[in-house]
Design a protein around this motif. Structure first.
Motif, mmCIF file in Angstrom:
data_model
loop_
_atom_site.group_PDB
_atom_site.id
_atom_site.type_symbol
_atom_site.label_atom_id
_atom_site.label_comp_id
_atom_site.label_asym_id
_atom_site.label_seq_id
_atom_site.Cartn_x
_atom_site.Cartn_y
_atom_site.Cartn_z
ATOM 1 N N THR A 34 -1.236 7.800 -0.779
ATOM 2 C CA THR A 34 -2.499 7.759 -1.508
ATOM 3 C C THR A 34 -3.463 6.707 -0.986
ATOM 4 O O THR A 34 -4.631 6.703 -1.361
ATOM 5 C CB THR A 34 -2.232 7.472 -2.996
ATOM 6 O OG1 THR A 34 -1.670 6.150 -3.114
ATOM 7 C CG2 THR A 34 -1.262 8.488 -3.583
ATOM 8 N N HIS A 35 -2.951 5.785 -0.151
ATOM 9 C CA HIS A 35 -3.717 4.650 0.364
ATOM 10 C C HIS A 35 -4.117 3.680 -0.748
ATOM 11 O O HIS A 35 -5.044 2.867 -0.564
ATOM 12 C CB HIS A 35 -4.957 5.102 1.148
ATOM 13 C CG HIS A 35 -4.651 6.066 2.237
ATOM 14 N ND1 HIS A 35 -5.492 7.103 2.592
ATOM 15 C CD2 HIS A 35 -3.568 6.185 3.062
ATOM 16 C CE1 HIS A 35 -4.955 7.793 3.580
ATOM 17 N NE2 HIS A 35 -3.786 7.258 3.878
ATOM 18 N N ALA A 36 -3.439 3.765 -1.868
ATOM 19 C CA ALA A 36 -3.732 2.868 -2.985
ATOM 20 C C ALA A 36 -2.969 1.559 -2.822
ATOM 21 O O ALA A 36 -1.793 1.549 -2.430
ATOM 22 C CB ALA A 36 -3.331 3.517 -4.302
ATOM 23 N N ILE A 67 0.842 -1.203 0.000
ATOM 24 C CA ILE A 67 0.000 0.000 0.000
ATOM 25 C C ILE A 67 0.872 1.247 0.000
ATOM 26 O O ILE A 67 1.802 1.359 0.802
ATOM 27 C CB ILE A 67 -0.921 0.021 1.234
ATOM 28 C CG1 ILE A 67 -1.824 -1.224 1.251
ATOM 29 C CG2 ILE A 67 -1.771 1.295 1.272
ATOM 30 C CD1 ILE A 67 -2.559 -1.436 2.568
ATOM 31 N N ASP A 68 0.555 2.190 -0.876
ATOM 32 C CA ASP A 68 1.208 3.498 -0.874
ATOM 33 C C ASP A 68 0.633 4.307 0.289
ATOM 34 O O ASP A 68 -0.574 4.562 0.348
ATOM 35 C CB ASP A 68 0.946 4.199 -2.203
ATOM 36 C CG ASP A 68 1.669 5.532 -2.314
ATOM 37 O OD1 ASP A 68 1.419 6.410 -1.469
ATOM 38 O OD2 ASP A 68 2.474 5.703 -3.242
ATOM 39 N N THR A 110 -0.873 -1.088 -4.354
ATOM 40 C CA THR A 110 -0.016 -1.093 -5.542
ATOM 41 C C THR A 110 0.381 -2.485 -5.988
ATOM 42 O O THR A 110 0.811 -2.670 -7.124
ATOM 43 C CB THR A 110 1.254 -0.267 -5.290
ATOM 44 O OG1 THR A 110 1.989 -0.835 -4.192
ATOM 45 C CG2 THR A 110 0.897 1.183 -4.969
ATOM 46 N N VAL A 162 -8.560 0.889 4.133
ATOM 47 C CA VAL A 162 -8.017 0.311 2.906
ATOM 48 C C VAL A 162 -8.301 -1.187 2.881
ATOM 49 O O VAL A 162 -8.033 -1.897 3.863
ATOM 50 C CB VAL A 162 -6.497 0.548 2.813
ATOM 51 C CG1 VAL A 162 -5.945 0.024 1.481
ATOM 52 C CG2 VAL A 162 -6.161 2.030 2.990
#
Length: 320
Positions: A40-42, A36-37, A44, A307
């Motif tokens: 950005t909470h994305a 997780i980034d 990856t 997330v």
């Protein structure tokens, strides 16, 4: 104008700091790591792993992830850039948690099935030594001065004290029921123990190896039997202990100096373990029954993001 410029610079510095960090979550039921980034909470990447992954950390040089693949009886060494398996390190039976030594050259691994602590030499990728400890060991930590390795025994309700200079167990401290996790304070003067079934966190004076205080928790509207402390992390300034309360579905923020709870933060179901950002502003909590990671702003004591992870998130580590 100047105020606006300063505000913009502050936001830019915060974003740059957050963007530099990456989270790695071990998914116990999903046999995977979620990447997780932090900015950005994305999500990856999702990396497949060995069976029942639990303990997780990053090597001192940042090149590798170390992961306890409990069902495979190995600690997996994973390339952080690619997510590819580099080596299965010999770890003893059913590795649960482990602690990366202060110098980064060893892993101290709790082996639940054979009641032992295994020390892995990371340069040789072989077992350095193994010591018998109490039944069902799980939590492991090394003191800041490097003298002690402590291991919890869930079955025997004790913490074992191992003197690294002699590689022998020299003492034990009786605890409340089923101690699962241990953390030394940064000055090495205290050891905090999460006794899950006891519902407490016990504080040990390291010099005497005696319990000096027992913390209890009371979340409004949550039954006492659901208070099951597990993961503990201290903020970098040492002022706050962040404690996962298991099936209470909350995290407690404890003032270390006064040993009082300043806030309870509702998170996902069955919160297990935690990580704290390098700047000490944010905590990340792995919610084992919600399949999520909660992002907690420590100043406001609020969840700012949730997330999705793999199935059964258990451990979380953070790296720049």
């Amino acid at each position: 104008m100047r105020r606006a410029q300063l505000l913009g610079l502050t936001v830019l510095l915060y974003a740059t700091s957050a963007q530099a960090e990456t989270l790695y979550v071990s998914n116990e039921r999903g046999n995977s790591i979620t990447v997780i980034d932090a900015a950005t909470h994305a999500v990856t990447a999702t990396w497949p792993t060995g069976g029942r992954p639990r303990g997780i950390t990053v090597s001192k040089d940042g090149r590798y992830i170390y992961l306890a693949a409990s069902a495979d009886h190995a600690v997996q060494m994973i390339d952080r850039e690619t997510g590819k398996l580099v080596a299965d390190l010999p770890s003893g039976q059913d590795p649960e948690q482990f602690f990366l030594s202060r110098n980064g050259n060893s892993l101290f691994v709790a082996n639940e099935d054979n009641a032992a602590l295994t020390a892995i030499d990371l340069q040789k990728r072989s077992v350095d030594f193994q010591i018998d400890v109490g039944g069902e060991p799980e939590g492991v930590a090394q003191s800041p001065d490097g003298k002690w390795v402590v291991v919890t025994s869930e079955e025997d309700n004790i913490v074992n004290w191992i003197d690294l200079s002699t590689k022998t167990m020299v003492d034990e401290t009786a605890t409340d029921q089923r101690p699962r996790h241990v953390e030394f304070t940064a000055d090495g003067k205290q050891l905090w123990i999460a006794a899950e079934v006891g519902g407490t966190v016990q504080i040990v004076d390291v010099e005497s190896r005696k319990i000096i205080e027992t913390l209890k928790f009371a979340v409004p509207g949550v039954a006492a039997y659901r208070m099951l402390p597990c993961g503990i992390r201290f903020t970098p300034d040492g002022k706050t202990a962040v404690i996962a309360l298991g099936r209470a579905d909350h995290v407690a923020l404890v003032d270390v100096a006064t040993r009082t709870v300043r806030a309870y933060v509702p998170v996902g179901k069955r919160v297990w373990h935690l990580a704290i950002s390098g700047d000490g502003t944010t905590a990340y909590a792995a919610n084992g029954l919600s399949d999520t990671l909660s992002v907690i702003d420590l100043a406001s004591a609020k969840v700012t993001a949730t997330v999705a992870t793999g199935a059964g998130p258990w451990g979380v580590t953070i790296a720049p």
